[in-house]
Design an enzyme around this catalytic site. Structure first.
Site, PDB file in Angstrom:
ATOM      1  N   LYS A 139       0.835  -1.209   0.000  1.00  0.00           N
ATOM      2  CA  LYS A 139       0.000   0.000   0.000  1.00  0.00           C
ATOM      3  C   LYS A 139       0.866   1.253   0.000  1.00  0.00           C
ATOM      4  O   LYS A 139       0.655   2.160  -0.803  1.00  0.00           O
ATOM      5  CB  LYS A 139      -0.899   0.005   1.248  1.00  0.00           C
ATOM      6  CG  LYS A 139      -1.492   1.385   1.569  1.00  0.00           C
ATOM      7  CD  LYS A 139      -2.390   1.372   2.784  1.00  0.00           C
ATOM      8  CE  LYS A 139      -1.730   1.621   4.106  1.00  0.00           C
ATOM      9  NZ  LYS A 139      -1.395   3.031   4.390  1.00  0.00           N
ATOM     10  N   ASN A 140       1.839   1.285   0.902  1.00  0.00           N
ATOM     11  CA  ASN A 140       2.594   2.529   1.073  1.00  0.00           C
ATOM     12  C   ASN A 140       3.599   2.780  -0.054  1.00  0.00           C
ATOM     13  O   ASN A 140       4.189   3.853  -0.145  1.00  0.00           O
ATOM     14  CB  ASN A 140       3.277   2.552   2.446  1.00  0.00           C
ATOM     15  CG  ASN A 140       2.249   2.751   3.552  1.00  0.00           C
ATOM     16  OD1 ASN A 140       1.100   3.108   3.278  1.00  0.00           O
ATOM     17  ND2 ASN A 140       2.654   2.517   4.788  1.00  0.00           N
ATOM     18  N   ARG A 179      -4.322  11.048   4.395  1.00  0.00           N
ATOM     19  CA  ARG A 179      -3.340  12.121   4.526  1.00  0.00           C
ATOM     20  C   ARG A 179      -2.300  12.093   3.407  1.00  0.00           C
ATOM     21  O   ARG A 179      -1.726  13.121   3.061  1.00  0.00           O
ATOM     22  CB  ARG A 179      -2.631  12.006   5.877  1.00  0.00           C
ATOM     23  CG  ARG A 179      -3.582  12.017   7.051  1.00  0.00           C
ATOM     24  CD  ARG A 179      -2.804  11.774   8.293  1.00  0.00           C
ATOM     25  NE  ARG A 179      -1.638  12.628   8.250  1.00  0.00           N
ATOM     26  CZ  ARG A 179      -1.622  13.881   8.680  1.00  0.00           C
ATOM     27  NH1 ARG A 179      -2.685  14.402   9.212  1.00  0.00           N
ATOM     28  NH2 ARG A 179      -0.524  14.598   8.590  1.00  0.00           N
ATOM     29  N   CYS A 203      -4.515  13.200  13.358  1.00  0.00           N
ATOM     30  CA  CYS A 203      -5.310  11.973  13.270  1.00  0.00           C
ATOM     31  C   CYS A 203      -5.069  11.155  14.518  1.00  0.00           C
ATOM     32  O   CYS A 203      -4.351  11.573  15.418  1.00  0.00           O
ATOM     33  CB  CYS A 203      -4.980  11.198  12.005  1.00  0.00           C
ATOM     34  SG  CYS A 203      -3.369  10.450  12.034  1.00  0.00           S
ATOM     35  N   ARG A 253       0.947  14.825  13.143  1.00  0.00           N
ATOM     36  CA  ARG A 253       1.323  14.626  11.752  1.00  0.00           C
ATOM     37  C   ARG A 253       1.315  15.911  10.916  1.00  0.00           C
ATOM     38  O   ARG A 253       0.565  16.034   9.943  1.00  0.00           O
ATOM     39  CB  ARG A 253       0.446  13.542  11.116  1.00  0.00           C
ATOM     40  CG  ARG A 253       0.482  12.261  11.914  1.00  0.00           C
ATOM     41  CD  ARG A 253      -0.227  11.139  11.231  1.00  0.00           C
ATOM     42  NE  ARG A 253       0.500  10.612  10.093  1.00  0.00           N
ATOM     43  CZ  ARG A 253       0.026   9.647   9.316  1.00  0.00           C
ATOM     44  NH1 ARG A 253      -1.152   9.128   9.551  1.00  0.00           N
ATOM     45  NH2 ARG A 253       0.736   9.212   8.307  1.00  0.00           N
ATOM     46  N   ASP A 303       4.760   0.672  12.080  1.00  0.00           N
ATOM     47  CA  ASP A 303       3.532   0.084  11.549  1.00  0.00           C
ATOM     48  C   ASP A 303       3.281  -1.345  12.021  1.00  0.00           C
ATOM     49  O   ASP A 303       2.204  -1.892  11.762  1.00  0.00           O
ATOM     50  CB  ASP A 303       3.523   0.149  10.009  1.00  0.00           C
ATOM     51  CG  ASP A 303       3.298   1.576   9.512  1.00  0.00           C
ATOM     52  OD1 ASP A 303       2.828   2.418  10.296  1.00  0.00           O
ATOM     53  OD2 ASP A 303       3.602   1.842   8.336  1.00  0.00           O
ATOM     54  N   ILE A 311       8.191   7.372  16.650  1.00  0.00           N
ATOM     55  CA  ILE A 311       7.765   8.022  15.402  1.00  0.00           C
ATOM     56  C   ILE A 311       6.501   8.862  15.598  1.00  0.00           C
ATOM     57  O   ILE A 311       6.455  10.022  15.193  1.00  0.00           O
ATOM     58  CB  ILE A 311       7.511   6.971  14.288  1.00  0.00           C
ATOM     59  CG1 ILE A 311       8.731   6.060  14.111  1.00  0.00           C
ATOM     60  CG2 ILE A 311       7.136   7.644  12.964  1.00  0.00           C
ATOM     61  CD1 ILE A 311       9.973   6.736  13.584  1.00  0.00           C
ATOM     62  N   ARG A 349      -8.588  -0.219   5.282  1.00  0.00           N
ATOM     63  CA  ARG A 349      -7.764   0.774   4.582  1.00  0.00           C
ATOM     64  C   ARG A 349      -6.413   0.178   4.193  1.00  0.00           C
ATOM     65  O   ARG A 349      -5.792   0.610   3.223  1.00  0.00           O
ATOM     66  CB  ARG A 349      -7.522   2.001   5.468  1.00  0.00           C
ATOM     67  CG  ARG A 349      -8.738   2.875   5.649  1.00  0.00           C
ATOM     68  CD  ARG A 349      -8.377   4.125   6.402  1.00  0.00           C
ATOM     69  NE  ARG A 349      -7.271   4.827   5.740  1.00  0.00           N
ATOM     70  CZ  ARG A 349      -6.565   5.798   6.297  1.00  0.00           C
ATOM     71  NH1 ARG A 349      -6.835   6.195   7.519  1.00  0.00           N
ATOM     72  NH2 ARG A 349      -5.597   6.387   5.642  1.00  0.00           N
TER      73      ARG A 349
HETATM   74  C1  EPZ Z   1       4.367   6.932   6.221  1.00  0.00           C
HETATM   75  O1  EPZ Z   1       3.630   8.029   6.748  1.00  0.00           O
HETATM   76  C2  EPZ Z   1       3.410   5.772   6.140  1.00  0.00           C
HETATM   77  N1  EPZ Z   1       2.306   6.152   5.269  1.00  0.00           N
HETATM   78  C3  EPZ Z   1       2.900   5.430   7.525  1.00  0.00           C
HETATM   79  O2  EPZ Z   1       2.046   4.312   7.432  1.00  0.00           O
HETATM   80  C4  EPZ Z   1       4.092   5.083   8.410  1.00  0.00           C
HETATM   81  O3  EPZ Z   1       3.643   4.843   9.720  1.00  0.00           O
HETATM   82  C5  EPZ Z   1       5.089   6.255   8.413  1.00  0.00           C
HETATM   83  O4  EPZ Z   1       5.460   6.571   7.053  1.00  0.00           O
HETATM   84  C6  EPZ Z   1       6.358   5.965   9.209  1.00  0.00           C
HETATM   85  O5  EPZ Z   1       6.979   4.828   8.706  1.00  0.00           O
HETATM   86  C7  EPZ Z   1       2.452   6.071   3.951  1.00  0.00           C
HETATM   87  O6  EPZ Z   1       3.489   5.692   3.435  1.00  0.00           O
HETATM   88  C8  EPZ Z   1       1.283   6.440   3.119  1.00  0.00           C
HETATM   89  P1  EPZ Z   1       6.471  10.426   8.128  1.00  0.00           P
HETATM   90  P2  EPZ Z   1       4.210   9.498   6.687  1.00  0.00           P
HETATM   91  O7  EPZ Z   1       6.313  11.650   7.306  1.00  0.00           O
HETATM   92  O8  EPZ Z   1       4.891   9.692   5.397  1.00  0.00           O
HETATM   93  C9  EPZ Z   1       6.546  13.680  11.621  1.00  0.00           C
HETATM   94  C10 EPZ Z   1       0.088   3.079   7.819  1.00  0.00           C
HETATM   95  O9  EPZ Z   1      -0.508   2.633   8.826  1.00  0.00           O
HETATM   96  N2  EPZ Z   1       6.524  14.677  10.514  1.00  0.00           N
HETATM   97  O10 EPZ Z   1       7.726   9.653   8.042  1.00  0.00           O
HETATM   98  O11 EPZ Z   1       3.100  10.416   7.043  1.00  0.00           O
HETATM   99  C11 EPZ Z   1       5.198  12.988  11.717  1.00  0.00           C
HETATM  100  O12 EPZ Z   1       4.289  13.775  12.447  1.00  0.00           O
HETATM  101  C12 EPZ Z   1       0.673   4.459   7.829  1.00  0.00           C
HETATM  102  O13 EPZ Z   1       0.202   2.447   6.755  1.00  0.00           O
HETATM  103  C13 EPZ Z   1       6.667  16.022  10.789  1.00  0.00           C
HETATM  104  O14 EPZ Z   1       6.839  16.415  11.947  1.00  0.00           O
HETATM  105  O15 EPZ Z   1       5.251   9.436   7.862  1.00  0.00           O
HETATM  106  C14 EPZ Z   1       5.550  11.698  12.385  1.00  0.00           C
HETATM  107  O16 EPZ Z   1       5.606  11.866  13.765  1.00  0.00           O
HETATM  108  C15 EPZ Z   1       0.397   5.194   9.103  1.00  0.00           C
HETATM  109  N3  EPZ Z   1       6.587  16.914   9.759  1.00  0.00           N
HETATM  110  C16 EPZ Z   1       6.951  11.399  11.832  1.00  0.00           C
HETATM  111  O17 EPZ Z   1       7.440  12.643  11.333  1.00  0.00           O
HETATM  112  C17 EPZ Z   1       6.400  16.504   8.472  1.00  0.00           C
HETATM  113  O18 EPZ Z   1       6.351  17.371   7.578  1.00  0.00           O
HETATM  114  C18 EPZ Z   1       6.985  10.366  10.705  1.00  0.00           C
HETATM  115  O19 EPZ Z   1       6.190  10.815   9.638  1.00  0.00           O
HETATM  116  C19 EPZ Z   1       6.282  15.142   8.196  1.00  0.00           C
HETATM  117  C20 EPZ Z   1       6.344  14.233   9.238  1.00  0.00           C
END
Ligand code: EPZ
Length: 415
Positions: free
Chosen positions: A22-23, A92, A116, A121, A303, A325, A395
């Site tokens: 998915k991701n 998102r 969320c 996030r 995850d 995370i 999802r």
């Molecule tokens: C991706 O989310 C995945 N989603 C998530 O999977 C996964 O948990 C996550 O990466 C971490 O591995 C998809 O790939 C669609 P991040 P993403 O940006 O890209 C902070 C699932 O269940 N952050 O690496 O949103 C954020 O708040 C989902 O399949 C900022 O502060 O993750 C978080 O605490 C859930 N500012 C951390 O970084 C930003 O601009 C990691 O977020 C971006 C992120």
């Protein structure tokens, strides 16, 4: 609303062909916005989030034909550059349209995803990255509005955000010249996206390391691409076997994508072996208590943290889980407690005192992986568990009940 009814205590056995990721599929599908040519994406899982992405692409102007695991995406009309709240609030990852649309059209408007269940996030790293490439940013009526002609630059992230890395890479592919991303995320999904962008005609190197170099080009072409197997679906089901007991072979699972989880599972006493074209997991009895900390890849993946907690809740002793995370990703702890788990949460840590037996209960899924954690617990528990809000699970997992039933679980969906 659908529910899962699970009668626990059955061992799992057999083999399972892991779905496409998915991701990985989400950013790749969105990156097709970079071209008017037709793209064909294979091994796409049939999931709610993919359906949302298809709707997003269609709203923006693409034609999408979905047959089986294949998506064919082509030109229908000139693309729009506005992704509205009704779609973004459902998923998102919609923010990923910002990079490609901005790079191609010099403007984009995307509704700001709110917080969320798992955390705040924010998208500041995405925005800063695009600003470094020359975009001007404004917040308007709840939307992120970015404009300007992008130019190549050196982008440095304060944290290896997966989404921000994808957004900047995708934008940079369509910006002639060399963009360098430092502090990039190293997830396998980033490597998959890099392969896709390379096939489209950009030069991308360093994906899988924290420094990614993108030599963008002014015209990207349509391609055919096969999405990598879903390491999180595989990891979740591996933990289901470990928690419930049994032996299952996971075809197409990639050990190199799952190294941290495999190491932790082995320490806990599960047997995990690479076999031709996949992995075999077998387990008996209660695991040893093993503490883990979630980290960006190649660390232990957030995850699978919820399924891991379900597994550890029956360990022969105490363990700790640190979630580094997301700030609110322990909502499943209270639900697991309804099943007899003993988990105390304090800040970013959960302390799990293993119990000899979980018992079935009525519980509720709060996000994709929390829901998956409850399924793992229910498979191992004595008696009947009813899981509500299964739409969260849908999802990210394709017909999880069918998959598990084939592996010997007693699980059904009530509509
Ligand atoms: C991706 O989310 C995945 N989603 C998530 O999977 C996964 O948990 C996550 O990466 C971490 O591995 C998809 O790939 C669609 P991040 P993403 O940006 O890209 C902070 C699932 O269940 N952050 O690496 O949103 C954020 O708040 C989902 O399949 C900022 O502060 O993750 C978080 O605490 C859930 N500012 C951390 O970084 C930003 O601009 C990691 O977020 C971006 C992120």
């Amino acid at each position: 609303m659908d529910e899962f009814v699970i009668d626990g205590g059955r061992r799992l056995k057999g083999s399972y062909l892991v779905n496409g990721s998915k991701n990985s599929a989400l950013p790749i599908l969105i990156a097709t916005l970079l071209t008017d040519d037709e793209c064909v994406i294979d091994n796409v899982p049939r999931l709610r989030d993919i359906r949302t992405t298809v709707r997003l692409l269609e709203t923006l102007g693409k034609k999408v034909v979905w047959t089986g695991k294949r998506l064919r995406i082509s030109y229908a009309r000139p693309l729009k550059t506005h992704a509205s709240y009704d779609i973004v609030k459902q998923m998102r990852a919609s923010i990923l349209v910002a990079g490609p649309l901005l790079a191609r059209f010099g403007k984009v408007r995307v509704s700001l995803p709110g917080g969320c269940a798992i955390g705040l996030r924010p998208v500041d790293i995405h925005i800063q990255g695009l600003e470094t490439l020359g975009a001007a940013y404004a917040a308007q009526e709840g939307d992120v509005v970015l404009s300007g002609r992008l130019r190549p630059a050196k982008v440095r992230f304060r944290f290896p955000s997966v989404g921000a890395t994808e957004n900047i890479m995708t934008a940079a592919a369509a910006v002639p010249g060399r963009t360098v991303i430092e502090g990039a995320a190293r997830e396998p999904e980033i490597e998959d996206l890099a392969g896709f962008l390379r096939a489209m005609g950009a030069k991308v190197s360093g994906a899988g390391t924290s420094r990614i170099v993108v030599d963008g080009v002014s015209r990207l072409k349509g391609v055919r691409h096969r999405v990598i197997p879903d390491r999180i679906e595989a990891g979740t089901l591996m933990l289901a076997v470990a928690a419930a007991g049994g032996t299952v072979t996971f075809k197409d699972a990639r050990p190199e994508h799952l190294a941290a989880l495999i190491a932790a599972m082995k320490r806990a006493g599960a047997r995990v072996a690479a076999v031709r074209g996949g992995l075999r997991v077998s387990a008996e009895g209660r695991p040893r208590p093993i503490s883990v900390t979630t980290e960006p890849h190649p660390g232990f993946p957030t995850d699978v943290q919820a399924p891991w907690m379900a597994y550890m809740s029956q360990a022969k002793g105490d363990s700790r889980i640190r979630e580094s995370i997301f700030e609110r990703r322990f909502l499943h702890a209270a639900e697991l407690a309804r099943m007899g788990a003993r988990v105390a949460v304090s800040g970013d840590a959960a302390f799990v005192t293993g119990v000899s037996e979980l018992t079935g209960a009525a519980v509720m899924a709060s996000d994709i992986r929390a829901g998956a954690g409850l399924v793992v617990a229910a498979l191992a528990a004595k008696g009947r568990t009813v899981i509500q809000r299964v739409y969260h699970i849908d999802r990210g997992y394709e017909r999880l009940e069918t998959v598990l039933r084939r592996l010997g679980a007693r699980i059904r969906r009530l509509r």
